[in-house]
Structure formats: structure tokens, C-alpha cells
Design an enzyme around this catalytic site. Structure first.
Site, PDB file in Angstrom:
ATOM      1  CG  ASN A   1      -1.695   1.322   1.434  1.00  0.00           C
ATOM      2  OD1 ASN A   1      -1.730   1.977   0.508  1.00  0.00           O
ATOM      3  ND2 ASN A   1      -2.529   1.442   2.290  1.00  0.00           N
ATOM      4  CD1 TRP A   2       3.858   1.320  -2.556  1.00  0.00           C
ATOM      5  CD2 TRP A   2       3.816   2.337  -4.917  1.00  0.00           C
ATOM      6  NE1 TRP A   2       4.659   0.498  -3.402  1.00  0.00           N
ATOM      7  CE2 TRP A   2       4.681   1.232  -4.917  1.00  0.00           C
ATOM      8  CE3 TRP A   2       3.336   2.892  -5.708  1.00  0.00           C
ATOM      9  CZ2 TRP A   2       5.236   1.009  -6.012  1.00  0.00           C
ATOM     10  CZ3 TRP A   2       4.016   2.767  -7.094  1.00  0.00           C
ATOM     11  CH2 TRP A   2       5.098   1.581  -7.125  1.00  0.00           C
ATOM     12  CE  LYS A   3      -0.327   3.093   4.712  1.00  0.00           C
ATOM     13  NZ  LYS A   3      -0.243   3.390   6.068  1.00  0.00           N
TER      14      LYS A   3
ATOM     15  CG  HIS B   1      -5.794   1.839   5.134  1.00  0.00           C
ATOM     16  ND1 HIS B   1      -5.428   2.888   5.895  1.00  0.00           N
ATOM     17  CD2 HIS B   1      -4.843   0.937   4.922  1.00  0.00           C
ATOM     18  CE1 HIS B   1      -4.198   2.657   6.518  1.00  0.00           C
ATOM     19  NE2 HIS B   1      -3.739   1.477   5.596  1.00  0.00           N
TER      20      HIS B   1
ATOM     21  CD  GLU C   1      -3.055   5.565   6.457  1.00  0.00           C
ATOM     22  OE1 GLU C   1      -2.970   5.391   5.423  1.00  0.00           O
ATOM     23  OE2 GLU C   1      -2.203   5.071   7.327  1.00  0.00           O
TER      24      GLU C   1
ATOM     25  CD  GLU D   1      -3.350  -2.299   7.234  1.00  0.00           C
ATOM     26  OE1 GLU D   1      -2.415  -2.669   6.774  1.00  0.00           O
ATOM     27  OE2 GLU D   1      -4.216  -1.296   7.065  1.00  0.00           O
TER      28      GLU D   1
ATOM     29  N   GLY E   1       2.528   2.157  10.779  1.00  0.00           N
ATOM     30  CA  GLY E   1       3.493   3.263  10.727  1.00  0.00           C
ATOM     31  C   GLY E   1       4.233   3.809  12.148  1.00  0.00           C
TER      32      GLY E   1
ATOM     33  CB  SER F   1       5.165  -1.744  12.130  1.00  0.00           C
ATOM     34  OG  SER F   1       4.719  -0.574  12.219  1.00  0.00           O
TER      35      SER F   1
ATOM     36  N   GLY G   1       2.848  -1.027   4.291  1.00  0.00           N
ATOM     37  CA  GLY G   1       2.993   0.395   3.891  1.00  0.00           C
ATOM     38  C   GLY G   1       4.539   0.776   3.652  1.00  0.00           C
ATOM     39  N   GLY G   2       5.157   1.109   4.558  1.00  0.00           N
ATOM     40  CA  GLY G   2       6.459   1.604   4.376  1.00  0.00           C
ATOM     41  C   GLY G   2       7.475   0.721   3.732  1.00  0.00           C
TER      42      GLY G   2
HETATM   43  O1  LIG Z   1      -1.448   0.970   6.789  1.00  0.00           O
HETATM   44  C1  LIG Z   1      -0.427  -0.030   6.549  1.00  0.00           C
HETATM   45  C2  LIG Z   1      -0.699  -0.823   5.155  1.00  0.00           C
HETATM   46  O2  LIG Z   1      -2.007  -0.585   4.648  1.00  0.00           O
HETATM   47  C3  LIG Z   1       0.485  -0.587   7.175  1.00  0.00           C
HETATM   48  O3  LIG Z   1       1.315   0.512   7.030  1.00  0.00           O
HETATM   49  P1  LIG Z   1       3.064   0.491   7.744  1.00  0.00           P
HETATM   50  O4  LIG Z   1       3.496  -1.029   7.056  1.00  0.00           O
HETATM   51  O5  LIG Z   1       3.965   1.481   7.190  1.00  0.00           O
HETATM   52  O6  LIG Z   1       2.766   0.170   9.062  1.00  0.00           O
END
Ligand SMILES: O=C(CO)COP(=O)(O)O
Length: 253
Positions: free
Chosen positions: A9-11, A95, A97, A167, A173, A213, A234-235
């Protein structure tokens, strides 16, 4: 055994140039389709180009949200028809967010899940509890309700092919991941909710990812748990080497 599915998930990261550069670096090196399903969920703007870039490779392209209506006066939104039309195969829905910052609700997530299926796309449905809910021991109840409401009105066959991403919000994050045992227990509860609301067959078939994470160093801990079938990352999905390491580590031995 369920095939693992790893989704990046590149956000809101990368430019078009960086996105194309990433796919050029990874596409020829991803494990085979028999070993793992690989998905990159990129910002809308890059999707059309990325679908073309990965054509013929074991990489699918997903969106990070969408509207549930086919078309209409929804300034700034993107329709399922538009996504399907350019070859997008997956879409992240609900998600945390989006729930937190853009008023996504269980009801809108449900409408979007139904709509994704109507357009032949696979939803990656995100659920997860806040730190407060976790501390109060409300995780299973909260996550169970989110799952029930997101999947309302689906057929058993649809449930079998969707993906759920568990999640915990406090692990996103933050560098603070859930313990593998803790995450597996919640994913087991999700499976039970699906069995109660659909069938044992649906509960056995649905794939559940852990997210929060996840890194190449810890993915194996999660993926080796009986109820966890992959990761939404994500990251650590932003760097080609790191993404490839996640894929390699996820292959069932
Ligand atoms: O929200 C996430 C994936 O959708 C998780 O993000 P991180 O892997 O950066 O913690």
C-alpha cells in the site's frame, strides 16, 4: 493451503517516474504466481501506466479506495467502472486512514465491497482496532462487527475470494507491530465470524492479511501463523529490495 498474498500500500508516496522505476526493478524478480499473489496498490494517477508496465508479470495493480457508484456528480472521486476499465484488479477498502480522515463508515465500506464485486475486482477489506479498544480488550468485538458489516449481502462464493486485512491502528506506521500470536488470534476470530455468518468453507477459503509495521525481518513470524495468509505493507513496500524480500519470505515452505 491458502496461497499467500502480499500487497504493497503505497499510500500517497512516489511520483510517476519513481513508480515506473520501482515496477521496472521488481517485475522480473517476483516469485511465480504459484507461490504468491503480488499486488501493488498505488495512487490513482499511476494505475493506468502501472497496469501496462506489469503486463505479463506476476504483479497485479490495485487502487487504495474508490466510490461505490458507477458514475455521477462526485467531484474528485473515481468510479469502479473507471478502475476496471483500465485493468485494475484489486482495491483496498475501509483502510483506517480512510475511515479516520475521510469519513469512511462500515456502511460505505459495505457498499464499496458490493460494488467492487459487481465490477469484477477483488476487495482488500481493512479492519482494525484503536489503541484504546485494544487496551480495553474490545478488539475481537470491534473487528468482528466491522467484518460482519463490511460483508453484509455478499454470497458465500464472493466471501471465498475476497481478502481481509487485519491492521491494528496502533501498529500502522509506528514501528510497533502486534505480536504474531496476538494477530493470529484476531485473524482466527475473523475466520470464526465468517464461519458463523457464511460457512465453514468460506472461512477456510478467505485469505486474511496482517498489516502494521511489517518488514522483511518480521514478516515470517506473521505468515507462519495458521490464520495469517499474507501482509498489507505500507512503508516497507516502497523500496524495491525490501518489497522483493517480503515476497521471498512469504513463500510457503
Ligand atoms: O497501513 C498499512 C498498510 O495498509 C501499514 O503501514 P506500515 O506498514 O507503514 O505500518
Amino acid at each position: 493451503m491458502r496461497k499467500p498474498i502480499i500487497a504493497g500500500n503505497w499510500k500517497m508516496h512516489k511520483t510517476m517516474e519513481e513508480a515506473v522505476d520501482f515496477t521496472e526493478k521488481v517485475k522480473g524478480l517476483v516469485p511465480s504466481n504459484a507461490q504468491v499473489d503480488t499486488v501493488i496498490c498505488a495512487p490513482f494517477l499511476f494505475l493506468d501506466r502501472l497496469v501496462k508496465e506489469v503486463n505479463g508479470y506476476n504483479v497485479k495493480i490495485g487502487a487504495q479506495t474508490m466510490h461505490y457508484e458507477e458514475k455521477g456528480a462526485f467531484t474528485g472521486e473515481v468510479s469502479p467502472a473507471a478502475l476496471k476499465g483500465i485493468g485494475v484488479s484489486h482495491v483496498i477498502l475501509g483502510h483506517s486512514e480512510r475511515r479516520e480522515l475521510y469519513n469512511e463508515t462500515d456502511d460505505s465500506v459495505n457498499k464499496k465491497v458490493l460494488s467492487a464485486f459487481r465490477y469484477g475486482m477483488i476487495p482488500i477489506v481493512c479492519v482494525g482496532e484503536s489503541l484504546e479498544q485494544w487496551e480495553n480488550g474490545e478488539t475481537n468485538e470491534h473487528v468482528g462487527n466491522q467484518v460482519k458489516r463490511a460483508l453484509q449481502g455478499l454470497t458465500e462464493e464472493q466471501v471465498k475470494c475476497l481478502v481481509i486485512a487485519y491492521e491494528p491502528i496502533w501498529a500502522i506506521g509506528t514501528g510497533k507491530s502486534s505480536t504474531a500470536e496476538g494477530a493470529d488470534e484476531v485473524c482466527g476470530h475473523i475466520r470464526q465470524v465468517i464461519e458463523n455468518n457464511f460457512s465453514k468453507e468460506a472461512a477456510d477459503a478467505v485469505r486474511i492479511q496482517y498489516g502494521g509495521s511489517v518488514k522483511p525481518e518480521n514478516i515470517r513470524d506473521f505468515i507462519s501463523c495458521p490464520n495469517i495468509d499474507g501482509a498489507l505493507v505500507g512503508g516497507a513496500s516502497l523500496d524495491p529490495d525490501s518489497f522483493l524480500a517480503l515476497l521471498e519470505a512469504s513463500i510457503n515452505e
